[in-house]
Design a protein around this motif. Structure first.
Motif, PDB file in Angstrom:
ATOM      1  N   THR A 187     -33.709  10.796  21.217  1.00 46.11           N
ATOM      2  CA  THR A 187     -33.928   9.354  21.090  1.00 46.11           C
ATOM      3  C   THR A 187     -32.650   8.571  21.364  1.00 46.11           C
ATOM      4  O   THR A 187     -32.703   7.388  21.713  1.00 46.11           O
ATOM      5  CB  THR A 187     -34.447   8.993  19.687  1.00 46.11           C
ATOM      6  OG1 THR A 187     -33.460   9.357  18.708  1.00 46.11           O
ATOM      7  CG2 THR A 187     -35.749   9.722  19.384  1.00 46.11           C
ATOM      8  N   ARG A 188     -31.488   9.213  21.223  1.00 42.50           N
ATOM      9  CA  ARG A 188     -30.221   8.532  21.481  1.00 42.50           C
ATOM     10  C   ARG A 188     -30.030   8.210  22.956  1.00 42.50           C
ATOM     11  O   ARG A 188     -29.193   7.383  23.308  1.00 42.50           O
ATOM     12  CB  ARG A 188     -29.050   9.380  20.972  1.00 42.50           C
ATOM     13  CG  ARG A 188     -29.044   9.548  19.462  1.00 42.50           C
ATOM     14  CD  ARG A 188     -27.855  10.349  18.970  1.00 42.50           C
ATOM     15  NE  ARG A 188     -27.886  10.487  17.527  1.00 42.50           N
ATOM     16  CZ  ARG A 188     -27.405   9.588  16.674  1.00 42.50           C
ATOM     17  NH1 ARG A 188     -26.832   8.498  17.140  1.00 42.50           N
ATOM     18  NH2 ARG A 188     -27.492   9.763  15.371  1.00 42.50           N
ATOM     19  N   TRP A 191     -23.604  10.147  11.420  1.00 40.35           N
ATOM     20  CA  TRP A 191     -24.870   9.862  12.066  1.00 40.35           C
ATOM     21  C   TRP A 191     -25.990  10.129  11.075  1.00 40.35           C
ATOM     22  O   TRP A 191     -25.755  10.526   9.937  1.00 40.35           O
ATOM     23  CB  TRP A 191     -25.042  10.738  13.315  1.00 40.35           C
ATOM     24  CG  TRP A 191     -24.128  10.356  14.427  1.00 40.35           C
ATOM     25  CD1 TRP A 191     -23.187   9.365  14.425  1.00 40.35           C
ATOM     26  CD2 TRP A 191     -24.059  10.963  15.717  1.00 40.35           C
ATOM     27  NE1 TRP A 191     -22.532   9.315  15.621  1.00 40.35           N
ATOM     28  CE2 TRP A 191     -23.037  10.279  16.440  1.00 40.35           C
ATOM     29  CE3 TRP A 191     -24.730  11.999  16.331  1.00 40.35           C
ATOM     30  CZ2 TRP A 191     -22.720  10.616  17.751  1.00 40.35           C
ATOM     31  CZ3 TRP A 191     -24.408  12.337  17.637  1.00 40.35           C
ATOM     32  CH2 TRP A 191     -23.415  11.645  18.335  1.00 40.35           C
ATOM     33  N   LYS A 250     -30.492  -5.367  24.682  1.00 43.53           N
ATOM     34  CA  LYS A 250     -30.815  -4.447  23.594  1.00 43.53           C
ATOM     35  C   LYS A 250     -29.882  -4.589  22.393  1.00 43.53           C
ATOM     36  O   LYS A 250     -30.285  -4.359  21.255  1.00 43.53           O
ATOM     37  CB  LYS A 250     -30.746  -2.997  24.102  1.00 43.53           C
ATOM     38  CG  LYS A 250     -31.692  -2.691  25.245  1.00 43.53           C
ATOM     39  CD  LYS A 250     -31.435  -1.289  25.782  1.00 43.53           C
ATOM     40  CE  LYS A 250     -32.253  -0.998  27.020  1.00 43.53           C
ATOM     41  NZ  LYS A 250     -31.953   0.335  27.596  1.00 43.53           N
ATOM     42  N   LYS A 251     -28.615  -4.928  22.666  1.00 41.23           N
ATOM     43  CA  LYS A 251     -27.624  -4.965  21.589  1.00 41.23           C
ATOM     44  C   LYS A 251     -26.687  -6.158  21.800  1.00 41.23           C
ATOM     45  O   LYS A 251     -25.492  -5.996  22.053  1.00 41.23           O
ATOM     46  CB  LYS A 251     -26.834  -3.649  21.562  1.00 41.23           C
ATOM     47  CG  LYS A 251     -26.446  -3.176  20.188  1.00 41.23           C
ATOM     48  CD  LYS A 251     -25.847  -1.780  20.255  1.00 41.23           C
ATOM     49  CE  LYS A 251     -25.538  -1.236  18.875  1.00 41.23           C
ATOM     50  NZ  LYS A 251     -26.743  -0.955  18.087  1.00 41.23           N
ATOM     51  N   TYR A 267     -25.617   2.295  24.362  1.00 40.02           N
ATOM     52  CA  TYR A 267     -24.311   2.906  24.621  1.00 40.02           C
ATOM     53  C   TYR A 267     -24.435   4.072  25.596  1.00 40.02           C
ATOM     54  O   TYR A 267     -23.488   4.360  26.342  1.00 40.02           O
ATOM     55  CB  TYR A 267     -23.675   3.374  23.318  1.00 40.02           C
ATOM     56  CG  TYR A 267     -23.033   2.262  22.530  1.00 40.02           C
ATOM     57  CD1 TYR A 267     -21.722   1.872  22.784  1.00 40.02           C
ATOM     58  CD2 TYR A 267     -23.737   1.577  21.552  1.00 40.02           C
ATOM     59  CE1 TYR A 267     -21.127   0.839  22.076  1.00 40.02           C
ATOM     60  CE2 TYR A 267     -23.160   0.537  20.840  1.00 40.02           C
ATOM     61  CZ  TYR A 267     -21.851   0.172  21.104  1.00 40.02           C
ATOM     62  OH  TYR A 267     -21.272  -0.858  20.407  1.00 40.02           O
ATOM     63  N   THR A 298     -31.905   6.539  24.767  1.00 38.61           N
ATOM     64  CA  THR A 298     -32.317   5.163  25.029  1.00 38.61           C
ATOM     65  C   THR A 298     -31.374   4.153  24.380  1.00 38.61           C
ATOM     66  O   THR A 298     -31.509   2.946  24.626  1.00 38.61           O
ATOM     67  CB  THR A 298     -33.747   4.920  24.516  1.00 38.61           C
ATOM     68  OG1 THR A 298     -33.787   5.156  23.100  1.00 38.61           O
ATOM     69  CG2 THR A 298     -34.733   5.858  25.213  1.00 38.61           C
ATOM     70  N   ASP A 299     -30.436   4.626  23.559  1.00 37.72           N
ATOM     71  CA  ASP A 299     -29.456   3.736  22.960  1.00 37.72           C
ATOM     72  C   ASP A 299     -28.639   3.091  24.076  1.00 37.72           C
ATOM     73  O   ASP A 299     -28.255   3.759  25.039  1.00 37.72           O
ATOM     74  CB  ASP A 299     -28.544   4.530  22.027  1.00 37.72           C
ATOM     75  CG  ASP A 299     -27.530   3.647  21.319  1.00 37.72           C
ATOM     76  OD1 ASP A 299     -27.792   3.256  20.179  1.00 37.72           O
ATOM     77  OD2 ASP A 299     -26.473   3.356  21.918  1.00 37.72           O
TER      78      ASP A 299
END
Length: 237
Positions: A22-23, A170, A215-216, A28, A25-26
């Motif tokens: 899932t990370r 995390w 997104k961020k 970063y 799609t982060d």
């Protein structure tokens, strides 16, 4: 080192493996590190490429889609299992510790890609020495790692010039997981590479894509001004 002989980083990534994909799609990763790193990778069609520190197999999958013959390795058994599920029989995926000698013959690969993996290793001279050994002449190496300046600003160590362990926190299914890594000065990110016969071709301090802001937005302006990752392409002289 744990009682079963695994490093703290291996244990952490075994715990994180279930949800780690899932990370990807982060922002970063998706809108900063991954596009900058893949842009450095030359054409891989028909080439044998090592994905060193493959995690869930994101780079392995990308390389396969580009026509490469891929071997992917990771120290975490759980990550290896997830990468195998992802790429199936399209690539060879195996467990390997990058801090030790690699179980490959000399001149085995045309290229090596290592995405956000090497900062979990203290000794880069050994790993770059092994990369030089298993690469064919003029083979390429593309690496992405934490940027030394970002680590320095985040942890405010007393001594910028020392290579030292730090820990990130995390989450895995709501549980905190401490992930150890090593920060190092900028010279120690490049000198081990040069000392092992590599020639620098391009160094990138990527800035976030516009999609990062969507997104961020709270982090976008900071990441436009302060480097997060360091991406390097080199070739074996």
């Amino acid at each position: 080192m744990t009682s079963d002989g695994r490093t703290d980083a291996e244990t952490a990534y075994d715990r994180l493996a279930e949800t780690y994909r899932t990370r990807e799609t982060d922002p970063y990763c998706a809108d900063l590190e991954f596009p900058a790193t893949t842009e450095l990778i030359p054409s891989v069609g028909g080439k044998r490429v090592l994905d060193a520190g493959c995690g869930h197999g994101r780079y392995a999958e990308w390389l396969l889609d580009g026509g490469a013959d891929v071997v992917a390795v990771d120290a975490s058994e759980e990550m290896v299992a997830r990468a195998r599920e992802r790429v199936g029989d399209r690539a060879e995926v195996r467990r390997a510790d990058l801090s030790r000698s690699l179980d490959f013959a000399a001149d085995s690969f045309d290229g090596i890609v290592s995405g956000l993996a090497l900062h979990y290793l203290e000794d880069w001279r050994t790993v770059f020495g092994e990369f030089a050994r298993v690469l064919r002449p003029a083979g390429f190496l593309v690496v992405s790692v934490h940027h030394p300046l970002d680590d320095y600003l985040a942890f405010e160590p007393e001594n910028y010039f020392e290579t030292a362990e730090e820990r990130m926190q995390w989450s895995a299914d709501g549980e905190a997981v401490e992930v150890p890594f090593y920060r190092r000065p900028f010279a120690e990110t490049l000198n081990p590479l040069l000392e092992n016969g590599f020639a620098l071709e391009e160094v990138v301090e990527p800035r976030p894509r516009p999609t990062f802001e969507e997104k961020k937005p709270e982090s976008y302006e900071k990441r436009l001004r302060q480097p997060t990752f360091l991406c390097v392409r080199a070739s074996l002289r």
